[in-house]
Design a protein around this motif. Structure first.
Motif, short mmCIF file in Angstrom:
data_model
loop_
_atom_site.label_atom_id
_atom_site.label_comp_id
_atom_site.label_asym_id
_atom_site.label_seq_id
_atom_site.Cartn_x
_atom_site.Cartn_y
_atom_site.Cartn_z
N MET A 12 22.73 19.76 -7.29
CA MET A 12 24.02 19.89 -6.60
C MET A 12 24.57 21.31 -6.72
N LEU A 13 24.46 21.91 -7.89
CA LEU A 13 24.90 23.30 -8.06
C LEU A 13 24.10 24.24 -7.17
N HIS A 14 22.81 24.03 -7.14
CA HIS A 14 21.94 24.86 -6.31
C HIS A 14 22.28 24.70 -4.83
N LEU A 15 22.49 23.47 -4.41
CA LEU A 15 22.82 23.22 -3.01
C LEU A 15 24.18 23.79 -2.61
N ALA A 16 25.13 23.74 -3.51
CA ALA A 16 26.46 24.27 -3.20
C ALA A 16 26.37 25.75 -2.85
N LEU A 37 30.68 19.87 0.79
CA LEU A 37 30.83 18.66 -0.03
C LEU A 37 29.88 17.55 0.41
N GLY A 38 29.75 17.35 1.70
CA GLY A 38 28.84 16.30 2.19
C GLY A 38 27.39 16.61 1.86
N GLY A 39 27.00 17.86 2.06
CA GLY A 39 25.62 18.25 1.75
C GLY A 39 25.30 18.12 0.28
N VAL A 40 26.26 18.49 -0.55
CA VAL A 40 26.05 18.41 -2.00
C VAL A 40 25.96 16.95 -2.46
N ILE A 41 26.82 16.12 -1.95
CA ILE A 41 26.81 14.71 -2.35
C ILE A 41 25.52 14.02 -1.91
N LEU A 42 25.14 14.23 -0.66
CA LEU A 42 23.90 13.60 -0.18
C LEU A 42 22.67 14.23 -0.83
N GLY A 43 22.70 15.54 -1.07
CA GLY A 43 21.60 16.18 -1.79
C GLY A 43 21.48 15.68 -3.21
N GLY A 44 22.61 15.44 -3.87
CA GLY A 44 22.59 14.87 -5.22
C GLY A 44 22.01 13.46 -5.22
N LEU A 45 22.35 12.69 -4.19
CA LEU A 45 21.78 11.34 -4.06
C LEU A 45 20.27 11.42 -3.85
N GLY A 46 19.84 12.37 -3.02
CA GLY A 46 18.40 12.56 -2.81
C GLY A 46 17.69 12.99 -4.07
N ALA A 47 18.33 13.84 -4.86
CA ALA A 47 17.73 14.26 -6.13
C ALA A 47 17.61 13.08 -7.09
N PHE A 48 18.63 12.22 -7.09
CA PHE A 48 18.59 11.03 -7.95
C PHE A 48 17.44 10.11 -7.54
N ILE A 49 17.29 9.91 -6.24
CA ILE A 49 16.24 9.02 -5.73
C ILE A 49 14.85 9.58 -6.05
#
Length: 109
Positions: free
Chosen positions: A42-46, A21-33
């Protein structure tokens, strides 16, 4: 001894869940940035983080496999069974994290 077993089982589950969950949330934030589509990332990272969450939860695969081997060869099958339960707990935690991510973003993609 019984308390320590259940404490370790629960910790393995929650650590694996938290890594996903932490990796996906922070990865999603990085993707947004970086101007990527966060939900796809996020799906890929999960899926990618699932195995690493298990490794983090059980403290490294080599130690667990070594303990499993020593317990089986030493005839301590109850301790070998405990190691299997710890691995299963970590897997279930990582899989639960992946399922939660898919559930949270199912309507967005």
């Amino acid at each position: 001894m019984q308390h320590e077993f259940w404490a370790t089982t629960i910790l393995d589950f929650l650590i694996a869940l938290g890594v996903v969950l932490g990796g996906v949330i922070l990865g999603g934030l990085g993707a947004f940035i970086t101007d990527e589509y966060p939900m796809h990332r996020m799906l890929h990272l999960a899926d990618k983080l699932k195995i690493w969450a298990m490794v983090a939860a059980i403290g490294g695969t080599f130690d667990t496999i070594k303990a499993f081997e020593v317990n089986i060869l030493g005839g301590q099958l109850d301790l070998a069974f405990q190691q299997l339960i710890f691995i299963m707990s970590a897997f279930i935690g990582a899989h639960t994290g992946t399922v939660l991510v898919r559930w949270m973003i199912q309507g967005v993609i």
